[in-house]
Design an enzyme around this catalytic site. Structure first.
Site, short mmCIF file in Angstrom:
data_model
loop_
_atom_site.label_atom_id
_atom_site.label_comp_id
_atom_site.label_asym_id
_atom_site.label_seq_id
_atom_site.Cartn_x
_atom_site.Cartn_y
_atom_site.Cartn_z
CG HIS A 123 -1.95 0.99 1.32
ND1 HIS A 123 -1.71 2.29 1.67
CD2 HIS A 123 -3.29 0.89 1.10
CE1 HIS A 123 -2.85 2.97 1.67
NE2 HIS A 123 -3.83 2.15 1.32
CG ASP A 199 0.34 -2.47 6.30
OD1 ASP A 199 -0.57 -2.46 7.14
OD2 ASP A 199 0.23 -1.94 5.18
CD GLN A 202 -6.85 -4.79 3.91
OE1 GLN A 202 -7.82 -5.50 4.13
NE2 GLN A 202 -6.96 -3.51 3.60
CE LYS A 225 -7.39 -0.26 5.98
NZ LYS A 225 -8.25 0.08 4.85
CB CYS A 365 -3.61 3.22 -1.71
SG CYS A 365 -4.78 4.55 -1.42
#
Length: 410
Positions: A123, A199, A202, A225, A365
């Protein structure tokens, strides 16, 4: 644990009980943001209605209650990701802030000739901070690429060298839907003495996370999220590493003593949390952690996998539809990006919206990845705990209807 009851779960999300373009809403844009259950909304409302006060600063009853709820949320997150101590949990505005903070730390250490290793699937929030850090220090930004729709592990391994000082990788790609083996990657990175950043924007909503098992130095994710409010997130860092970091923001709350020409900082985690924090957001995040923990993260992940196993083959059967990422259902998380021949992704998303199906379209993104895939954009369906197999069928039916409308053929 008992299997997740999606129909019972769905009743907790009032926003889903509506019609869009005279069709029942099917919300499949969860990789962008999830909806919020009644339990989370009530926790935020309760704070504002009964405990609204600033934290850590007052001795009156409301301030003490607000502080207790705020720090309780930090402890819930500590347990949720299996950190060693709440000192390792920093509240941020989201995953983007966390990655920027770590990149600022990197600026303290990087020198000309050093390297930062990321992947082409990242991202923008995990690309641009590293571009900036490298430009300021003379370090080089190195990319690992793909094989069969997922990370090429051999390429990544070859690019981990004595020059590597930081490696930052998405746990789950927000486009490809592949899960990266970050534990294995961390081992490679640590062998050369570099820092490993994950990261988890997700993955935190769906995967059981254990930062000690992953052995990452940093891990960051966003609350919005994973059923929590917007504007709150978490940066986890190993305590010994956080001790080395300087704060990025300065002001009230993060200081111990201030003199006319100098100041010193509070201990972890508060030295990183300048000013009035997003108190309601943190309390909402704590409530979201409660909600997910009650469902059981193993159940949440199993539900996600069941949906992928059901819908991915149906999408792959549609003539002219290309799915990006792993084609094997066992290697695909609940994020599915795709294109249909002859239909621009934005037109496709608009057509699906007419059918009440909400998906995302664009470059997500991830423009370097789009260029690598030789596309400009894609449609994306992403699933959450309140999505059902009927929602999957609605997606497939809506795509077929759009295909018939635009191309005049099934």
């Amino acid at each position: 644990m008992p299997k997740l009851d999606v129909y019972k779960v769905k009743k907790d999300f009032a926003i889903l009980d509506q019609r869009v373009n005279d069709e029942p809403l099917v919300y499949l844009d969860n990789a962008a943001t999830t909806q919020k259950p009644k339990y989370v909304l009530e926790a935020v409302q309760s704070y504002y209605e009964t405990d609204n006060a600033n934290v850590h600063r007052g001795v009156h009853t409301l301030a003490e209650r607000a502080t207790a709820s705020y720090e309780a949320a930090r402890e819930k997150v500590t347990q949720f990701i299996h950190a060693k101590s709440s000192k390792e949990i920093l509240f941020t505005r989201g995953a983007t802030t966390g990655l920027n903070w770590v990149a600022k730390f990197a600026e303290q250490l990087l020198q000309a000739g050093d390297e930062v290793l990321i992947t082409v699937m990242e991202h923008h929030s995990n690309i641009i901070p590293w571009q900036q850090a490298c430009q300021k220090t003379g370090a080089k930004l190195v990319y690992a690429y793909l094989k069969d729709g997922q990370l090429d592990l051999e390429d990544f391994q070859q690019k981990v060298t004595s020059k590597t000082k930081f490696a930052s990788v998405a746990h789950v790609s927000n486009v490809l839907g592949c899960q990266n083996p970050v534990k294995e990657l961390a081992k490679l990175v640590h062998e050369v003495g570099a820092y490993m950043i994950v990261d988890a924007a997700q993955s935190a909503p769906y995967l059981p996370l254990d930062v000690q098992d992953l052995d990452c130095d940093f891990l960051t994710f966003s609350g919005h999220k994973m059923l929590a409010p917007t504007g709150v997130g978490v940066l986890y860092g190993k305590e010994e590493v956080l001790q080395l970091m300087d704060p990025v923001e300065f002001g009230g709350e993060m200081i111990d003593f201030v003199y006319e020409q100098s100041a010193n900082w509070k201990e972890l985690p508060w030295k990183f949390e300048a000013g009035t924090p997003n108190i309601a957001g943190a309390i909402g995040l704590g409530a979201a952690v409660d909600y997910l923990s009650q469902l059981g993260m193993e159940n949440v992940w199993r539900h996600e996998q069941d949906l992928v196993a059901y819908v991915l083959p149906k999408l792959q059967e549609i003539e002219g539809l290309t799915v990006y990422g792993p084609q094997d259902v066992s290697r695909h998380a609940g994020v599915i990006a795709f294109n249909v021949d002859g239909i621009h992704p934005h037109d496709l998303a608009t057509a699906l919206d007419y059918e009440g199906v909400a998906v995302r379209a664009g470059h997500h993104c991830a423009q370097p990845l789009m260029r690598y895939l030789k596309i400009s954009s894609a449609a994306r369906a992403s699933f959450s705990i309140y999505n059902s197999k009927e929602d999957c069928d609605r997606l497939v039916q809506a795509i077929l209807a759009a295909k018939e409308y635009f191309n005049g053929t099934l």
